[in-house]
Design a protein around this motif. Structure first.
Motif, PDB file in Angstrom:
ATOM      1  N   CYS A  98      37.434  41.770  37.218  1.00  0.00           N
ATOM      2  CA  CYS A  98      36.090  41.193  37.176  1.00  0.00           C
ATOM      3  C   CYS A  98      35.082  42.345  37.331  1.00  0.00           C
ATOM      4  O   CYS A  98      35.458  43.494  37.554  1.00  0.00           O
ATOM      5  CB  CYS A  98      35.914  40.141  38.270  1.00  0.00           C
ATOM      6  SG  CYS A  98      35.724  40.779  39.942  1.00  0.00           S
TER       7      CYS A  98
ATOM      8  N   CYS B  50      35.392  44.176  40.626  1.00  0.00           N
ATOM      9  CA  CYS B  50      36.516  45.123  40.734  1.00  0.00           C
ATOM     10  C   CYS B  50      36.091  46.488  40.200  1.00  0.00           C
ATOM     11  O   CYS B  50      36.446  47.527  40.742  1.00  0.00           O
ATOM     12  CB  CYS B  50      37.695  44.688  39.869  1.00  0.00           C
ATOM     13  SG  CYS B  50      38.579  43.253  40.405  1.00  0.00           S
TER      14      CYS B  50
ATOM     15  N   CYS C  77      39.661  43.161  45.843  1.00  0.00           N
ATOM     16  CA  CYS C  77      38.391  42.624  45.356  1.00  0.00           C
ATOM     17  C   CYS C  77      38.168  41.211  45.911  1.00  0.00           C
ATOM     18  O   CYS C  77      38.959  40.306  45.637  1.00  0.00           O
ATOM     19  CB  CYS C  77      38.389  42.601  43.829  1.00  0.00           C
ATOM     20  SG  CYS C  77      36.973  41.717  43.150  1.00  0.00           S
TER      21      CYS C  77
ATOM     22  N   ALA D 135      36.003  39.056  45.109  1.00  0.00           N
ATOM     23  CA  ALA D 135      35.689  38.101  44.045  1.00  0.00           C
ATOM     24  C   ALA D 135      36.978  37.614  43.386  1.00  0.00           C
ATOM     25  O   ALA D 135      37.189  36.421  43.203  1.00  0.00           O
ATOM     26  CB  ALA D 135      34.775  38.745  43.020  1.00  0.00           C
ATOM     27  N   CYS D 136      37.888  38.535  43.040  1.00  0.00           N
ATOM     28  CA  CYS D 136      39.135  38.145  42.398  1.00  0.00           C
ATOM     29  C   CYS D 136      39.963  37.241  43.303  1.00  0.00           C
ATOM     30  O   CYS D 136      40.592  36.299  42.845  1.00  0.00           O
ATOM     31  CB  CYS D 136      39.947  39.384  42.011  1.00  0.00           C
ATOM     32  SG  CYS D 136      39.457  40.042  40.414  1.00  0.00           S
TER      33      CYS D 136
HETATM   34 ZN   LIG Z   1      37.641  41.402  40.969  1.00  0.00          ZN
END
Ligand SMILES: [Zn+2]
Length: 243
Positions: free
Chosen positions: A166, A169, A236, A238-239
């Motif tokens: 993403c 990352c 990460c 978000a991931c």
């Molecule tokens: Zn990510």
């Protein structure tokens, strides 16, 4: 496809086939930001025959835009970018739909539009907006083309949720650029905007060899293109949230 459309696309059909052309006509793309990158990316997407193009921008054309935002002319100063751009693209290609969205980019707005979109093209100039695209695109599993420009520098990657890193990352921290507005050499967004349209078209056509899991870096001051491999960041946040 009409006879005139066949004629219009006759130089590209040998490369993508009639079925490829029909695929483009059935596709929907959202271009977020119709500035330097978006002027060029949306122009080529319209010229190529992408059937439905949404243009999201809440800006007004200003004199200082005209050194790079080639969608606009001096007659457009003071007018809303999304509306002017939509009119211009309709004249370029009357066989497709262009839908201006003259609003600010927010998570709720993007969540509403994204269901009908095949690919998003990030033509923004700010980090906060990109993070909105990153989050919403991952939530709905939609691919997007990221590009950013600064001075003579440009970068580009194709993000496919679940298959590539993403945006967080790749860039865990907000880039520290303090100048505002950003200095931009006129041709930098031109180069990157063309490449964004190229990747978006390839993606819509289902072609391989996208700039996915790769970051293209461009330095116009020395005429350099470089492509580096990129991978998902193990930590990460978000991931972890997405998958
Ligand atoms: Zn990510």
């Amino acid at each position: 496809m009409s006879r005139r459309e066949g004629e219009r696309y006759s130089r590209q059909i040998p490369l993508i086939g009639v079925e490829g052309q029909v695929k483009l006509k059935k596709s929907s793309v959202l271009v977020v930001g119709v500035g330097g990158l978006g002027s060029v990316a949306s122009f080529y997407l319209a010229a190529a025959g992408v059937g439905r193009i949404f243009l999201l921008d809440n800006g007004i054309v200003e004199e200082s835009n005209l050194q790079r935002q080639i969608m606009y002319t001096i007659d457009d100063i003071g007018k809303p970018k999304a509306i002017v751009a939509a009119e211009r693209l309709k004249r370029l290609n009357p066989y497709i739909d262009i839908e201006p969205i003259q609003e600010d980019l927010t998570e709720s707005l993007l969540s509403k539009i994204i269901r009908n979109i095949d690919v998003i093209v990030d033509c923004l100039d700010n980090w906060e907006g990109r993070m909105i695209i990153d989050r919403v695109a991952h939530r709905y599993g939609k691919p997007f083309i990221h590009a950013g420009v600064y001075g003579f520098y440009g970068q580009l990657t194709v993000i496919i949720p679940g298959k590539t890193p993403c945006l967080r990352c790749i860039f865990p921290k907000k880039p520290k650029i303090e100048e505002s507005p950003l200095p931009i050499f006129p041709t930098t967004p031109g180069v990157l905007g063309v490449l964004e349209a190229n990747e978006a078209l390839k993606l819509l056509l289902g072609r391989d060899n996208l700039l996915a899991n790769k970051l293209l870096i461009y330095d116009g001051s020395i005429g350099l293109f470089e492509v580096v491999e990129i991978t998902m960041g193990p930590d990460c946040p978000a991931c972890k949230e997405y998958y």
